[in-house]
Motif scaffolding. Sequence first.
Motif, PDB file in Angstrom:
ATOM      1  N   SER A 403       0.868  -1.291  -0.081  1.00  0.00           N
ATOM      2  CA  SER A 403      -0.072   0.169   0.238  1.00  0.00           C
ATOM      3  C   SER A 403       0.852   1.303   0.224  1.00  0.00           C
ATOM      4  O   SER A 403       0.580   2.257  -0.365  1.00  0.00           O
ATOM      5  N   GLN A 404       2.196   1.325   0.354  1.00  0.00           N
ATOM      6  CA  GLN A 404       2.980   2.119   0.513  1.00  0.00           C
ATOM      7  C   GLN A 404       3.786   2.396  -0.809  1.00  0.00           C
ATOM      8  O   GLN A 404       4.781   2.954  -0.912  1.00  0.00           O
ATOM      9  N   VAL A 405       3.460   1.920  -1.972  1.00  0.00           N
ATOM     10  CA  VAL A 405       4.296   1.537  -3.052  1.00  0.00           C
ATOM     11  C   VAL A 405       4.606   3.104  -3.438  1.00  0.00           C
ATOM     12  O   VAL A 405       5.767   3.524  -4.080  1.00  0.00           O
ATOM     13  N   ASP A 406       3.739   4.393  -3.627  1.00  0.00           N
ATOM     14  CA  ASP A 406       4.184   5.441  -4.045  1.00  0.00           C
ATOM     15  C   ASP A 406       5.275   6.055  -3.390  1.00  0.00           C
ATOM     16  O   ASP A 406       6.186   6.562  -3.830  1.00  0.00           O
ATOM     17  N   GLN A 407       5.135   5.788  -2.049  1.00  0.00           N
ATOM     18  CA  GLN A 407       6.229   6.589  -1.109  1.00  0.00           C
ATOM     19  C   GLN A 407       7.601   5.780  -1.485  1.00  0.00           C
ATOM     20  O   GLN A 407       8.475   6.428  -1.129  1.00  0.00           O
ATOM     21  N   ILE A 408       7.342   4.666  -1.348  1.00  0.00           N
ATOM     22  CA  ILE A 408       8.455   3.651  -1.482  1.00  0.00           C
ATOM     23  C   ILE A 408       9.228   4.059  -2.775  1.00  0.00           C
ATOM     24  O   ILE A 408      10.503   4.145  -2.813  1.00  0.00           O
ATOM     25  N   LEU A 409       8.558   4.334  -3.810  1.00  0.00           N
ATOM     26  CA  LEU A 409       9.211   4.776  -5.110  1.00  0.00           C
ATOM     27  C   LEU A 409       9.829   6.070  -4.944  1.00  0.00           C
ATOM     28  O   LEU A 409      10.884   6.299  -5.863  1.00  0.00           O
TER      29      LEU A 409
END
Length: 420
Positions: A403-409
């Motif tokens: 769910s945190q993919v945007d922040q991870i990227l």
Amino acid sequence: MRLIRCDLYAATLAVPAALALSGGAMAEGDVTISHYFTGELGKAAIDEIAGSFADSTGYMMKDSPVGHEDFKTDILVRAAGQSLPDVFSYWAGARVQFVVDSNSLTPIDDMWTREGLDDVVAKSLADSATMYNGHRYLVPAGYHYAGMFYNSEVMANAGVTEFPGDWDGFLALCEKLKGMGIAPIALGSKNRWPAQFWFDYLILRTAGPEYRAALMDGSASYEDPEVKNAMAMWKQLVDAGYFVPNANADTWTDASDRVARGEAAMTLMGTWITGYWNGLGLVPGDDYDFFEFPQIAEGVPNAVVGPVDGWVISGNVENQAGAEAWLAYFVKDTDAQAKWASVQGALSGNVNVDPSAYTSVMQKAAAAVAAADAFAFNYDLATPPPVAEVGLSMFAQFMDDPSQVDQILMDTQTGAAAAF
């Protein structure tokens, strides 16, 4: 990082020398060697080949193997301290380039010509894996292909007789397996790198090899639409419950065992899994097989993914003649290559190895590589080691909380830019 490397270097100085294959005191003809082929990754086969090499050449190998994961840091620490062995195993691609650029390797152009290796190593493999800054530095020990390896009985019991060639078919297969109470996919990302094959294929199958190369050299961004699209497709699989839960708690062998026991149907892994499964008594073609990662976007070249394991000679080599003899023997001797391919579940770097030395599954893998439009090194071999560390952490963080993919990227792009 400087503090860590200093501490590690001090630790390596304090560790007693590893057990030598030749035993006893250092002899004039000895060659020091280090590698990551420990345990199930082929230590016994290295010992056997080294024994044959000694019988053939008179050179004895003084061995100091290091565990696969520790080797990645250990060899860089030893390079920084100019304490490398005469010969060591290394992964072709960005990792060799990184060490070449630090002036820590000896070129092997003369040996390559003298030993006639143009007639031994396929040109496509030689061009992609052995040349750095215009010189030869590596001989391939063997190479691997990453595919969707599956449990044949599980698939048969689920009524699966044909395997998907496109993304919709793959999603349908996963949904069918899940609906029957079977976990579709096992992934053991405890050590991070097994997750990279998902990222590699999703990028290659959607954005293509040229874009992926740009991402690997820093001219593209992890916040680009191409990366976000690939990660969204990966997230779709995780959100649908197609992966065995808690992937970061399992190693690649744990995930392989889940498939072997029928707890999961398939795993995306390199052909070394065949060597591991064969060692457990599984029969290739009967107990397990593989299918190619499905195509996704039309018009995108068909690239296959895998690593090339090789041998290189250090810049501080003491026994250069013995080191060159080892490299030449390992790649030229067809018996040694057939033995290594069998144990490793690898494809040989020697074009003269009889294809009958391969299992039916490995012959199928060789055909998949031959039919591909491009051969791409897997992620952590395609981008410089400092950047690879950032990306590998990204995969583990993603599997922990998609769910945190945007922040991870966003964080990955910041880290990758700093590393570049």
